[in-house]
Design a protein around this motif. Structure first.
Motif, mmCIF file in Angstrom:
data_model
loop_
_atom_site.group_PDB
_atom_site.id
_atom_site.type_symbol
_atom_site.label_atom_id
_atom_site.label_comp_id
_atom_site.label_asym_id
_atom_site.label_seq_id
_atom_site.Cartn_x
_atom_site.Cartn_y
_atom_site.Cartn_z
ATOM 1 N N ALA A 21 -3.658 0.855 5.732
ATOM 2 C CA ALA A 21 -3.553 2.243 6.165
ATOM 3 C C ALA A 21 -2.755 2.314 7.445
ATOM 4 C CB ALA A 21 -4.939 2.858 6.367
ATOM 5 N N LEU A 22 -2.236 3.500 7.719
ATOM 6 C CA LEU A 22 -1.431 3.702 8.902
ATOM 7 C C LEU A 22 -1.801 5.059 9.483
ATOM 8 C CD1 LEU A 22 0.957 2.175 10.309
ATOM 9 C CD2 LEU A 22 2.487 3.672 9.020
ATOM 10 N N THR B 82 0.869 -1.168 0.000
ATOM 11 C CA THR B 82 0.000 0.000 0.000
ATOM 12 C C THR B 82 0.908 1.220 0.000
ATOM 13 O OG1 THR B 82 -1.639 -1.187 1.285
ATOM 14 C CG2 THR B 82 -1.822 1.217 1.222
ATOM 15 N N ILE B 83 0.632 2.146 -0.892
ATOM 16 C CA ILE B 83 1.475 3.336 -0.914
ATOM 17 C C ILE B 83 0.825 4.417 -0.063
ATOM 18 C CG2 ILE B 83 2.428 5.138 -2.374
ATOM 19 C CD1 ILE B 83 2.658 3.009 -4.536
ATOM 20 N N VAL B 84 1.588 4.911 0.911
ATOM 21 C CA VAL B 84 1.054 5.957 1.780
ATOM 22 C C VAL B 84 1.918 7.204 1.639
ATOM 23 C CG1 VAL B 84 0.010 4.392 3.438
ATOM 24 C CG2 VAL B 84 2.400 5.061 3.701
ATOM 25 N N ALA C 95 -0.845 -0.789 12.103
ATOM 26 C CA ALA C 95 -1.460 -0.612 10.791
ATOM 27 C C ALA C 95 -2.877 -1.187 10.772
ATOM 28 C CB ALA C 95 -0.608 -1.284 9.721
ATOM 29 N N GLU C 96 -3.693 -0.617 9.921
ATOM 30 C CA GLU C 96 -5.063 -1.098 9.752
ATOM 31 C C GLU C 96 -5.023 -2.242 8.744
ATOM 32 O OE1 GLU C 96 -8.713 1.192 7.909
ATOM 33 O OE2 GLU C 96 -7.681 2.365 9.461
ATOM 34 N N MET C 97 -5.580 -3.380 9.114
ATOM 35 C CA MET C 97 -5.458 -4.544 8.233
ATOM 36 C C MET C 97 -6.777 -4.796 7.503
ATOM 37 S SD MET C 97 -2.359 -5.378 9.046
ATOM 38 C CE MET C 97 -2.116 -7.005 8.358
ATOM 39 N N GLU D 271 5.769 13.090 0.936
ATOM 40 C CA GLU D 271 6.781 12.075 0.702
ATOM 41 C C GLU D 271 6.100 10.702 0.708
ATOM 42 O OE1 GLU D 271 10.658 11.061 3.028
ATOM 43 O OE2 GLU D 271 10.520 13.233 2.744
ATOM 44 N N TYR D 272 6.419 9.879 -0.293
ATOM 45 C CA TYR D 272 5.773 8.571 -0.395
ATOM 46 C C TYR D 272 6.510 7.544 0.447
ATOM 47 C CZ TYR D 272 3.476 10.662 -4.400
ATOM 48 O OH TYR D 272 2.755 11.475 -5.202
ATOM 49 N N SER D 273 5.739 6.623 1.043
ATOM 50 C CA SER D 273 6.349 5.494 1.754
ATOM 51 C C SER D 273 5.672 4.212 1.270
ATOM 52 C CB SER D 273 6.155 5.628 3.260
ATOM 53 O OG SER D 273 6.728 6.814 3.717
ATOM 54 N N PHE D 274 6.392 3.102 1.414
ATOM 55 C CA PHE D 274 5.832 1.788 1.109
ATOM 56 C C PHE D 274 5.357 1.159 2.418
ATOM 57 C CE2 PHE D 274 8.126 0.340 -3.042
ATOM 58 C CZ PHE D 274 7.642 1.450 -3.680
#
Lengths: 287, 539
Positions: free
Chosen positions: B193-194, B150-152, B184-186, B157-160
């Motif tokens: 999501a985080l 999931t890209i957040v 994290a939301e599973m 700034e993007y994180s994996f």
């Protein structure tokens, strides 16, 4: 006065006029040529050769309508950068010249000599270092780093002392210091003497330094070309050069119109202040 | 400023007692123009605030030296402006700060760069070179496990946010290796999501596809473990570099060919047969750049021809302009001649016209195919004014004559008029001819006046960048040379081209050339100025 016979007239002054005319033609021809080319609508380099065959102001209008070469922006940038640098140079130079001329302190002579020596390493020589410094600045403070006009103005102000201080220093020395002393007795502090008395008396040299700085900055190419990257941030020198090296012969009249407009202000200023500049030249400055 | 200040100079001259100093201070504080004081406090306050901000930002980005320099300079400025006395410093500091940064510091920095290999392929630290080498050689590991992704995004700034094949949830980004997260939301075994991060939806991923495809998230601190990349924004794969870095031996090994590249001190990993991996990194190379300029054949030959032409050009341009200016000054310096001022007005126009524009206009007129000179003046002749080596040199001198003679004319006229008439009257009475008077009296007197200007003009032409660059671009190009130079290049245009024109830049070599120019011009100027004793006029 009796008329001199032609032979004698020619031997004494007539030949001087012949040389004068020849030199005047040499001096003015390129300017007439570019003026004529600018009046030739949509002309190329080849059509520009028929001088004044076709007169219209279309090129001047087109100049401001083109998106690929934002001439209006260039013109404005040049004015802003030139004026800001000139103002800064005059202020910084006058402050320094005042202290060198009116105060006696340790290191004064050394300071004056150092300024002369530092001038031997013109900023242009440090172009690589300036570029790399600006790259580093823009990583941390993008607002004053590479590709900003404030950054370029700051770089130019690095050369504000030096020759200018010398020109001003000489002029400040011609103002008798009895004026300062009289003001001091009347109770004026140094700041008051400087801002309200001295600056008025040295106005001519301030004008000359400001003008030389403006003319110099507005046609400076090297630093402007490496610091300003976006086309609409560039100055006339950089923009017009890029424009002409990209499509040399096609849009010649557009370039010519741009050149004429770019030259009007410096030439007018120069002619208006001719007297001071010629005086300044003999005091040692070079264009 | 309505109220007067007391005389500080006088206070400095007579050593005052403590009491009288205090009295003076109070008197000044009372009368020293409160408007001025407010202005001072506000201006310095603004500057201090900016400096403090700058220092904090610099500290944060670990630029210790710069941060301390900012603080020290600001501290000194505050001390100077709030202390009594230090009057000269109050007037000198503003200009000095700019001078120190943008003239003296950059001069020193130029010298430093001249001793490095800074340039294309060598513009960073060794660490970043290793990272970018590993990154550029990355390939997907065949049959490697897929990481649910999931890209957040946080603060642009993007994180994996990945769920690895074992079901553990980890977060990482560019330069931030994966780290486990536990809140994290599973959703169906996949972290979606985080808290604190925005999850990118499908259309946002599509819109930023390129940026996302370029992200490589290191799996651990060790670059040899490889990194995660994603082709589609929903699944990430392990990518391993075909290069392997051995920290102990300081070598790079190409796992496909087995070649070992080692650090041999040239600023790049080099294989035994001399092949270098690019990018390399920046190192100090000592006098290498200078040695290259004087010995390496492909640089030495063009360098010496440029050096010679620079001297020839600078000398001839001063000489031709001075000769023409002097000749015209003599011709027009005759009281019987009328309308001199009109000639003068026309003649100084080339000097008033901006120099870079003149060069561009002349470049147009001298164009081989379409230019006015060939087409009209020479009736369609095909003269290569700017593309033949010798004609290009001639053209440059001609255009420079056009640009420069008015200046010489002006200063020669001034110098001639300042020579008193009675000197030549006396010589005339003694029976000297006009030529003798000129040669033995006027010329020496004139030289005394204009010699410093001629030296300055020489130094100026030595670095006359815009004329050369705008008229011929330094061309015609010398195709045999290793550096980008042409027949009419002078040293300063060569510096510019080596550093900024073309696809490769060699900042180290360019700076070395800068230093050489400085040494040449400096030496010549000092010797010449010594002779003219200009320095001794300082009082």
């Amino acid at each position: 006065m009796p008329r001199r016979p032609f032979k004698r007239y020619f031997r004494e002054t007539g030949w001087r006029h012949l040389i004068g005319i020849a030199v005047a033609v040499f001096a003015i021809f390129p300017l007439l040529y570019v003026f004529s080319a600018s009046l030739n609508p949509g002309g190329t380099l080849l059509t520009a050769n028929a001088l004044f065959s076709n007169v219209s102001l279309q090129s001047y209008i087109d100049l401001f309508g083109s998106e690929r070469q934002p001439y209006g922006a260039w013109f404005l940038n040049t004015l802003v950068i030139g004026l800001a640098t000139a103002a800064g140079t005059v202020i910084l130079g006058a402050l320094a010249a005042y202290s060198f001329s009116r105060m006696r302190f340790t290191g004064r002579r050394f300071g004056l000599t150092t300024l002369l020596v530092v001038q031997m390493f013109p900023q242009m020589l440090a172009m690589v270092a300036i570029f790399l410094l600006m790259v580093q600045i823009s990583e941390i403070f993008p607002a004053i780093g590479l590709n900003t006009q404030i950054g370029l103005i700051m770089v130019y102000l690095g050369g504000a002392l030096g020759v200018n201080t010398y020109l001003m220093y000489g002029f400040f020395n011609t103002i008798p210091s009895s004026i300062d002393e009289a003001a001091k007795i009347d109770g004026a502090g140094h700041a008051r003497i400087f801002f309200t008395i001295i600056l008025r008396l040295v106005a001519p040299i301030l004008a000359v330094v400001g003008l030389l700085s403006f003319i110099g900055t507005s046609s400076e190419f090297v630093l402007a070309s490496i610091i300003l990257i976006d086309p609409d941030k560039q100055t006339l020198a950089v923009g017009l050069y890029k424009f002409i090296s990209d499509e040399f012969s096609k849009n010649w009249s557009l370039f010519a119109a741009g050149a004429v407009l770019a030259a009007v202000l410096p030439v007018a200023l120069f002619l208006a202040l001719q007297r001071y500049i010629v005086g300044g030249l003999t005091a040692g400055s070079v264009k | 400023m309505a109220t007067p200040t007391i005389d500080r100079d006088a206070a400095v001259e007579t050593p005052p007692s403590k009491k009288s100093r205090r009295a003076a201070r109070i008197a000044e504080a009372a009368g020293a123009g409160w408007k001025l004081l407010i202005f001072k406090v506000v201006a310095l306050g603004l500057i201090d605030a900016l400096a403090l901000y700058a220092a904090l930002v610099l500290f944060q980005s670990e630029q210790w030296v710069a941060a301390i320099a900012v603080l020290v300079v600001t501290g000194v400025a505050n001390w100077v402006y709030f202390s009594r006395g230090n009057l000269p410093a109050k007037y000198l500091i503003p200009g000095l700060i700019f001078l120190l940064i943008f003239q003296i510091f950059v001069a020193g920095y130029t010298a430093y760069i001249a001793f490095t290999n800074y340039g294309t392929g060598h513009n960073g630290s060794k660490e970043s070179a290793i990272n970018s080498l590993m990154l550029s050689a990355q390939e997907r590991v065949p049959d490697s496990p897929a990481y649910e992704l999931t890209i957040v995004e946080q603060l642009g700034e993007y994180s994996f946010l990945v769920t690895n094949p074992d079901g553990d949830v980890e977060l990482g980004g560019v330069d931030r290796p994966l780290e486990p997260v536990d809140n994290a939301e599973m959703d169906g075994g996949k972290a979606v999501a985080l808290p604190g991060y925005n999850t990118l939806n499908f259309s946002q991923i599509v819109a930023n596809q390129e940026a996302i495809a370029a992200i490589a998230v290191p799996i651990s601190e060790d670059p040899n473990d490889g990194s995660l990349r994603t082709p589609d924004g929903s699944v990430a794969y392990v990518y391993l570099s075909s290069l392997e870095y051995d920290e102990a031996a300081d070598t790079m090994t190409d796992t496909r060919t087995g070649t070992v590249y080692s650090d041999v001190g040239t600023g790049a990993f080099t294989s035994p047969d001399g092949e270098e991996l690019m990018p390399g990194w920046q190192i100090t190379v000592g006098f290498d750049n200078f040695v290259r300029a004087f010995t390496e054949e492909s640089i030495r030959a063009p360098f010496f021809s440029v050096l010679t032409w620079t001297f020839v050009f600078a000398f001839l341009s001063v000489f031709t302009c001075f000769a023409m200016g002097l000749f015209l000054a003599i011709v027009f310096n005759d009281p019987r001649m009328k309308s001199k001022k009109y000639y003068r007005l026309i003649m100084i126009l080339p000097y008033a016209f901006p120099g870079f524009l003149s060069a561009l206009v002349w470049a147009g007129m001298m164009n081989q195919e379409f230019g006015y000179i060939n087409v009209v003046l020479f009736n369609g002749a095909d003269i290569p004014w700017l593309t033949n080596e010798w004609l290009a040199k001639f053209s440059i001198l001609l255009v420079n004559l056009w640009l420069g003679f008015p200046y010489m004319f002006l200063i020669c006229t001034g110098a001639l008029q300042s020579i008193p008439d009675d000197v030549q009257e006396a010589a005339k009475v003694d029976g000297a001819s006009a030529w003798q008077i000129f040669k033995s009296i006027k010329l020496p007197l004139l030289f005394v006046a204009v010699a410093p200007l001629l030296i300055a003009s020489f130094a100026y032409n030595f670095n006359n960048f815009s004329l050369i660059y705008m008229l011929t671009g330094g061309g015609p190009r010398d195709v045999t040379a290793d550096v980008n130079v042409g027949a009419t290049d002078i040293l300063i245009t060569m510096v510019y081209k080596v550093a900024f024109v073309g696809s490769t830049a060699d900042y180290g070599l360019a700076s070395a050339f800068s230093i050489i120019i400085f040494l040449l011009v400096g030496t010549i100027s000092v010797i010449a100025f010594r002779r003219t004793k200009a320095l001794e006029e300082l009082n």
